[in-house]
Motif scaffolding. Structure first.
Motif, PDB file in Angstrom:
ATOM      1  N   ASN A  49       8.355 -67.033   7.144  1.00  0.00           N
ATOM      2  CA  ASN A  49       9.757 -67.030   6.709  1.00  0.00           C
ATOM      3  C   ASN A  49      10.694 -66.558   7.813  1.00  0.00           C
ATOM      4  OD1 ASN A  49       9.145 -67.938   4.137  1.00  0.00           O
ATOM      5  ND2 ASN A  49       8.902 -65.877   3.329  1.00  0.00           N
ATOM      6  N   ASN A  50      10.284 -65.536   8.561  1.00  0.00           N
ATOM      7  CA  ASN A  50      11.129 -65.040   9.651  1.00  0.00           C
ATOM      8  C   ASN A  50      11.292 -66.094  10.736  1.00  0.00           C
ATOM      9  OD1 ASN A  50      11.477 -62.562   8.406  1.00  0.00           O
ATOM     10  ND2 ASN A  50       9.684 -61.677   9.415  1.00  0.00           N
ATOM     11  N   ARG A  51      10.237 -66.816  11.026  1.00  0.00           N
ATOM     12  CA  ARG A  51      10.307 -67.885  12.031  1.00  0.00           C
ATOM     13  C   ARG A  51      11.239 -68.995  11.561  1.00  0.00           C
ATOM     14  NH1 ARG A  51      11.527 -70.097  16.215  1.00  0.00           N
ATOM     15  NH2 ARG A  51      10.411 -71.930  16.876  1.00  0.00           N
ATOM     16  N   PHE A  52      11.193 -69.322  10.277  1.00  0.00           N
ATOM     17  CA  PHE A  52      12.067 -70.348   9.720  1.00  0.00           C
ATOM     18  C   PHE A  52      13.530 -69.930   9.858  1.00  0.00           C
ATOM     19  CE2 PHE A  52      13.551 -72.608   5.643  1.00  0.00           C
ATOM     20  CZ  PHE A  52      13.911 -73.745   6.341  1.00  0.00           C
ATOM     21  N   GLU A  53      13.820 -68.671   9.582  1.00  0.00           N
ATOM     22  CA  GLU A  53      15.186 -68.160   9.735  1.00  0.00           C
ATOM     23  C   GLU A  53      15.614 -68.217  11.203  1.00  0.00           C
ATOM     24  OE1 GLU A  53      17.289 -67.382   7.248  1.00  0.00           O
ATOM     25  OE2 GLU A  53      15.693 -68.040   5.909  1.00  0.00           O
ATOM     26  N   ASP A  54      14.706 -67.891  12.110  1.00  0.00           N
ATOM     27  CA  ASP A  54      15.008 -67.969  13.542  1.00  0.00           C
ATOM     28  C   ASP A  54      15.290 -69.405  13.971  1.00  0.00           C
ATOM     29  OD1 ASP A  54      14.674 -65.249  13.803  1.00  0.00           O
ATOM     30  OD2 ASP A  54      12.628 -65.393  14.609  1.00  0.00           O
ATOM     31  N   MET A  55      14.534 -70.349  13.416  1.00  0.00           N
ATOM     32  CA  MET A  55      14.741 -71.762  13.745  1.00  0.00           C
ATOM     33  C   MET A  55      16.116 -72.227  13.272  1.00  0.00           C
ATOM     34  SD  MET A  55      10.985 -73.227  12.800  1.00  0.00           S
ATOM     35  CE  MET A  55      11.451 -74.928  12.940  1.00  0.00           C
TER      36      MET A  55
END
Length: 58
Positions: free
Chosen positions: A45-51
């Motif tokens: 989820n954190n990676r998705f937000e970063d993307m």
């Protein structure tokens, strides 16, 4: 965790197109914005937000 396909659909809904790669797919917008997604079944989820932030959607 978010399914990889869900992430791709999210970006496609915002005008990005998916360009294949060897180990990563590149999501490119016609105005030049881009982000990269790894070839994993699920994305953190954190990676998705970063993307989203990297692509200027957040």
């Amino acid at each position: 965790m978010v399914k990889r396909r869900t992430v791709i659909k999210y970006f496609e809904a915002h005008g990005f197109r998916c360009e294949g790669g060897t180990n990563h797919d590149k999501l490119v917008h016609p105005d030049g914005r881009r982000t990269v997604i790894g070839r994993h079944r699920e994305i953190n989820n954190n990676r998705f937000e970063d993307m989203k932030k990297q692509a200027g959607l957040k």
